[in-house]
Write a protein that holds these residues in place. Structure first.
Motif, PDB file in Angstrom:
ATOM      1  N   THR A  38       0.851  -1.183   0.000  1.00 23.06           N
ATOM      2  CA  THR A  38       0.000   0.000   0.000  1.00 23.06           C
ATOM      3  C   THR A  38       0.889   1.235   0.000  1.00 23.06           C
ATOM      4  O   THR A  38       1.832   1.328   0.797  1.00 23.06           O
ATOM      5  N   GLU A  65      -8.837   8.428  -2.412  1.00 29.93           N
ATOM      6  CA  GLU A  65      -8.511   7.056  -2.800  1.00 29.93           C
ATOM      7  C   GLU A  65      -8.635   6.922  -4.305  1.00 29.93           C
ATOM      8  O   GLU A  65      -9.722   7.109  -4.868  1.00 29.93           O
ATOM      9  N   LYS A  66      -7.528   6.614  -4.956  1.00 25.71           N
ATOM     10  CA  LYS A  66      -7.536   6.384  -6.398  1.00 25.71           C
ATOM     11  C   LYS A  66      -7.993   4.949  -6.671  1.00 25.71           C
ATOM     12  O   LYS A  66      -7.411   4.003  -6.139  1.00 25.71           O
ATOM     13  N   PHE A  67      -9.009   4.792  -7.495  1.00 25.14           N
ATOM     14  CA  PHE A  67      -9.496   3.450  -7.806  1.00 25.14           C
ATOM     15  C   PHE A  67      -8.420   2.620  -8.505  1.00 25.14           C
ATOM     16  O   PHE A  67      -8.374   1.401  -8.374  1.00 25.14           O
ATOM     17  N   ALA A  69      -5.520   2.408  -7.691  1.00 25.50           N
ATOM     18  CA  ALA A  69      -4.653   1.825  -6.675  1.00 25.50           C
ATOM     19  C   ALA A  69      -4.997   0.371  -6.406  1.00 25.50           C
ATOM     20  O   ALA A  69      -4.138  -0.425  -6.016  1.00 25.50           O
ATOM     21  N   ALA A  70      -6.264   0.028  -6.616  1.00 25.24           N
ATOM     22  CA  ALA A  70      -6.711  -1.354  -6.397  1.00 25.24           C
ATOM     23  C   ALA A  70      -7.013  -2.057  -7.712  1.00 25.24           C
ATOM     24  O   ALA A  70      -7.626  -3.127  -7.721  1.00 25.24           O
ATOM     25  N   ARG A  72      -9.033  -0.977 -10.141  1.00 26.51           N
ATOM     26  CA  ARG A  72     -10.461  -0.897 -10.420  1.00 26.51           C
ATOM     27  C   ARG A  72     -10.771   0.366 -11.213  1.00 26.51           C
ATOM     28  O   ARG A  72     -10.039   1.351 -11.151  1.00 26.51           O
ATOM     29  N   GLU A  81     -12.881   9.521 -10.365  1.00 24.03           N
ATOM     30  CA  GLU A  81     -13.118   9.901  -8.974  1.00 24.03           C
ATOM     31  C   GLU A  81     -13.870  11.225  -8.948  1.00 24.03           C
ATOM     32  O   GLU A  81     -13.517  12.166  -9.680  1.00 24.03           O
ATOM     33  N   TYR A 120      -2.872  -0.051  -3.389  1.00 28.44           N
ATOM     34  CA  TYR A 120      -3.594  -0.649  -2.260  1.00 28.44           C
ATOM     35  C   TYR A 120      -3.500  -2.164  -2.363  1.00 28.44           C
ATOM     36  O   TYR A 120      -3.868  -2.748  -3.392  1.00 28.44           O
ATOM     37  N   LEU A 366     -12.291   1.072  -2.657  1.00 32.86           N
ATOM     38  CA  LEU A 366     -11.122   0.330  -3.113  1.00 32.86           C
ATOM     39  C   LEU A 366     -11.333  -1.172  -3.008  1.00 32.86           C
ATOM     40  O   LEU A 366     -10.792  -1.954  -3.791  1.00 32.86           O
ATOM     41  N   GLU A 367     -12.113  -1.599  -2.009  1.00 29.80           N
ATOM     42  CA  GLU A 367     -12.326  -3.026  -1.788  1.00 29.80           C
ATOM     43  C   GLU A 367     -13.330  -3.616  -2.768  1.00 29.80           C
ATOM     44  O   GLU A 367     -13.553  -4.822  -2.786  1.00 29.80           O
TER      45      GLU A 367
END
Length: 775
Positions: A38, A65-67, A69-70, A72, A81, A120, A366-367
């Motif tokens: 992360t 939170e940048k999507f 990053a995961a 997505r 975003e 992430y 993110l999840e």
């Protein structure tokens, strides 16, 4: 090319790395923080000058939170975003709250802190890493920041504290605690717990502080390598202004704070400030602004001195005394549950609304997509404090207060299996003079119990304050708004009779000690018990019946192999159930069906229909049915919602029935008993052995039919020639020769006999004439 500085350490089973000098080099301070996989980038910029006439500290924190990053892509039409989500707003507050008190008084340069999640790993929440990155960026930026701070998340599983647990581990444990602290003292606490004791909560805070000290030392190591020169901050000497104001308005301030009514006190203080302004009307603008600040300092000194020396609070209460409480439930007639909770001059109208699964909140983070069946929303209109102001979308404060109450109540909610409803609690603050968030906890709990939500135990909450001068301190229970503004701590504790469910602490000084926290927790426990007692007078436990206006939900578990049958091709069957019964039907991948409606008859109709599809018929059991088709030999009856069976003409009545349509008609409701289910699943039914009015079984008085004696055919010998003329040899046999005329239209057989279709009216020993050996 890059003058990169990096520091690392092993922390909580992963490597924590802080890097600066390669990215965002034009910012005053920028740190790339990595923990596991992360990564958070935090950049700090500060204005080099102060706007003319500005008398406040404009610190702004943005967490994003940048999507990507995961891995997505964001949902929605724009696929990027957008505005801050609730989680991003709450994390921005987590960063802001512990760093704001660590800037020197009188420093009014605008500062912008932007923390962005760049990678992430799906295991550890990035919020704590963002707090560490922000602290490190501020520390190396050169701005007058009296840090650094560190942060840590603590879980509690099987009697042991864990550092920075994975998300699923934190959710499964009894504690989710975030602590921010300097190397010397705790600055902020945010937590959610499952009825833990004061000793365990304090132990978690101290455990976190020990781990945070390691992070603070790591940031100091980075600062020693990469920190910019500190800014020069001019500290003005306002002692002459203070002495003058003491003589002009000192007595008036003391008199104003002896008024127990908030409105009267506020009016008196406004007059004091106008008088002070008039005393400096001939001075320059800078001096006038300084005088306004000094008046507030005088107010704080007078209030704090009275509390520390004499134990005299603004409204005359003892330091551990809670204001008068009034709690009313069922306050609003058409809501599913409601309450009016008043504590002193703080008041909340709380309502609870129950919904079905389709009302759950969808959260795109993110999840991935997640769903929440419990929501709590807090509103703070300006009239609640007698002011004119903005009214509309919730502020960051509104979101934070609502989330605190959400955490406090979440621990006592029933499981989805026990209570399959979506729950929304709405808190509208109608008066405020101290801790409206804790009024939301109390009022929200009462409204849920009024709605029939089977909470484990009632929850109450209280806000504690602190007056600290050197080593001398006083802890205040149930603080007023002025005691919050002029004090050094806002310490909120919520819980049941069995333990704490939520703890939040914000400090306005450079941290507090273990001794102060122990005192605050102990005094808060007594206050919570008192408030619970007052709440119990209104309603001691959840109502056993839901409101007449609330939807009813029944659950039904079916075998997963039957899901396809209930849904039908393209959803045909489930849509038909909904259209015909009026109930809402929801089915998950595990075969759990939820049937909802405000009409119990609709629920029962849908339930019976589904059971008819998935259940197997039982021989000997009586069912309600509907005639769906008439034939010469009987009637086909639909029963159990999705099954058909045959009532043979001989099973309609004990008397002989010449014509089925004389007795039955399509669509007629009948009661039938299952006589037999053959290996192919065909069902044989009877009406004559069931009382059609009461549905009770009747004794079968019909004498059993005598079976016909078996016919001895003897030795048949060779098969005679075929009767179908010269059709050729029969497959598998000899040539039967000329069969002669067919026997089904003439000869001495008489009328052709229809064979029974499974009813008892047919003779099991009947032998067709053309098979008899009568040559």
């Amino acid at each position: 090319m890059f003058d990169t500085k990096t520091v690392s350490m092993e922390w909580g089973g992963k490597t924590l790395t802080l890097e600066t000098g390669r990215i965002a080099r034009q910012a005053d301070g920028a740190v790339l923080a990595t923990y596991g996989e992360t990564v958070v980038l935090c950049a700090v910029t500060a204005a080099k000058s102060v706007k003319e006439g500005q008398d406040f500290f404009p610190l702004t924190v943005h967490y994003q939170e940048k999507f990507s990053a995961a891995g997505r892509i964001p949902g929605g039409f724009f696929k990027r975003e957008r505005g801050a989500t609730e989680k991003e707003t709450l994390t921005s507050r987590l960063i802001d709250r512990p760093v704001r008190p660590l800037f020197p008084e009188g420093f009014y340069n605008e500062i912008n802190v932007i923390a962005q999640v760049m990678s992430y790993d799906g295991e550890t929440e990035p919020d704590v890493l963002a707090m560490i990155a922000a602290s490190a960026a501020l520390t190396i930026s050169g701005v007058p920041f009296m840090g650094p701070i560190g942060a840590a998340r603590v879980g509690y599983v099987d009697g042991e504290f864990t550092l920075n647990p994975k998300q699923e581990d934190a959710a499964a444990g009894a504690l989710d605690l975030i602590v921010a602290a300097t190397g010397n003292a705790v600055m902020m606490v945010e937590s959610e717990a499952k009825e833990l004791s004061e000793e365990i909560m304090l132990g978690g805070v101290m455990f976190a502080h020990d781990e945070i000290k390691k992070v603070v030392n790591l940031i100091i190591d980075l600062a020693e390598k990469a920190a910019k020169d500190p800014w020069d901050v001019a500290i003005s000497d306002n002692s002459a202004i203070k002495d003058k104001l003491k003589g002009v308005v000192g007595g008036d301030i003391a008199a104003a704070y002896k008024m127990t009514d908030k409105s009267a006190r506020s009016n008196a203080l406004n007059a004091v400030r106008a008088k002070a302004k008039e005393a400096f009307a001939s001075e320059d603008g800078q001096t006038q602004m300084a005088a306004g600040k000094v008046v507030k300092k005088l107010e704080a000194e007078i209030v704090r001195g009275a509390i520390l020396k004499d134990g005299q609070r603004i409204d005359g209460r003892r330091t551990d005394q809670v204001r008068p409480i009034e709690a009313i439930v069922g306050f609003l007639p058409r809501t599913h549950g409601s309450s009016l909770f008043t504590r002193g001059e703080t008041q909340a109208i709380c309502t609870t609304t129950l919904g079905t699964r389709e009302s759950e909140q969808m959260i795109d983070g993110l999840e991935g997509l997640t769903y929440s069946n419990f929501m709590l929303h807090y509103n703070f209109p300006p009239y609640s404090v007698g002011e004119v102001g903005r009214f509309g979308a919730p502020s960051r404060r509104d979101i934070g207060h609502g989330k605190l109450a959400w955490r406090a109540l979440k621990a006592v909610l029933p499981t989805k299996e026990d209570f399959p409803y979506t729950i929304r609690v709405l808190s509208d603050i109608t008066e405020s003079n101290g801790s409206s968030s804790m009024a939301t906890v109390c009022g929200g709990c009462l409204s849920m119990m009024d709605a029939g939500v089977p909470v484990t135990r009632p929850v109450s909450g209280i806000a504690m304050g602190l007056i600290l001068e050197g080593t001398e301190f006083t802890v205040l229970s149930d603080i007023l708004g002025d005691e919050d503004h002029l004090g050094d701590m806002d310490f909120k504790v919520a819980g049941t009779s069995e333990g704490i469910t939520s703890l939040q602490m914000d400090i306005k000084v450079a941290g507090i000690t273990r001794e102060i926290m122990e005192k605050a927790l102990s005094q808060a426990k007594e206050g919570r018990a008192h408030i619970l007692g007052e709440m119990t007078k209104a309603l001691g436990s959840a109502r056993t019946e839901l409101s007449a206006h609330a939807p009813r939900i029944e659950t039904l578990q079916i075998d997963k192999s039957k899901i396809r049958e209930v849904i039908g091709t393209g959803g045909k069957v489930i849509r038909e159930i909904v259209a015909e019964t009026g109930a809402k039907v929801d089915i998950d991948d595990e075969g759990l069906i939820k049937i909802s409606s405000s009409d119990a008859a609709q629920i029962e109709a849908a339930r019976a229909w589904i059971l008819g599809i998935v259940e197997e018929a039982e021989v000997g059991k009586i069912y309600n049915g509907k005639v769906v088709n008439l034939v010469d030999f009987g009637a086909f009856v639909n029963f159990m919602g999705g099954k058909d069976g045959l009532v043979h003409v001989s099973e309609i009545r004990n008397e002989r029935v010449e014509k089925v349509s004389d007795v039955l008609s399509e669509g007629q409701e009948v009661k039938v008993k299952v006589l037999e289910i053959d290996p192919r699943g065909k069902v044989r039914l009877s009406m004559r052995v069931v009382d059609q009015d009461t549905g009770e079984a009747l004794e079968d008085n019909r004498p059993p039919r005598e079976p016909r004696p078996a016919v001895d055919r003897g030795d048949r010998g060779d098969r005679r020639p075929r009767r179908d003329g010269d059709r050729g040899p029969r497959s598998g046999g000899g040539d039967r020769g000329d069969r002669g005329p067919r026997r089904d239209g003439g000869g001495d057989r008489g009328p052709r006999r229809e064979r029974s279709e499974g009813g008892e009216g047919g003779d099991p020993n009947f032998v067709p004439a053309f098979l008899k050996n009568d040559d």
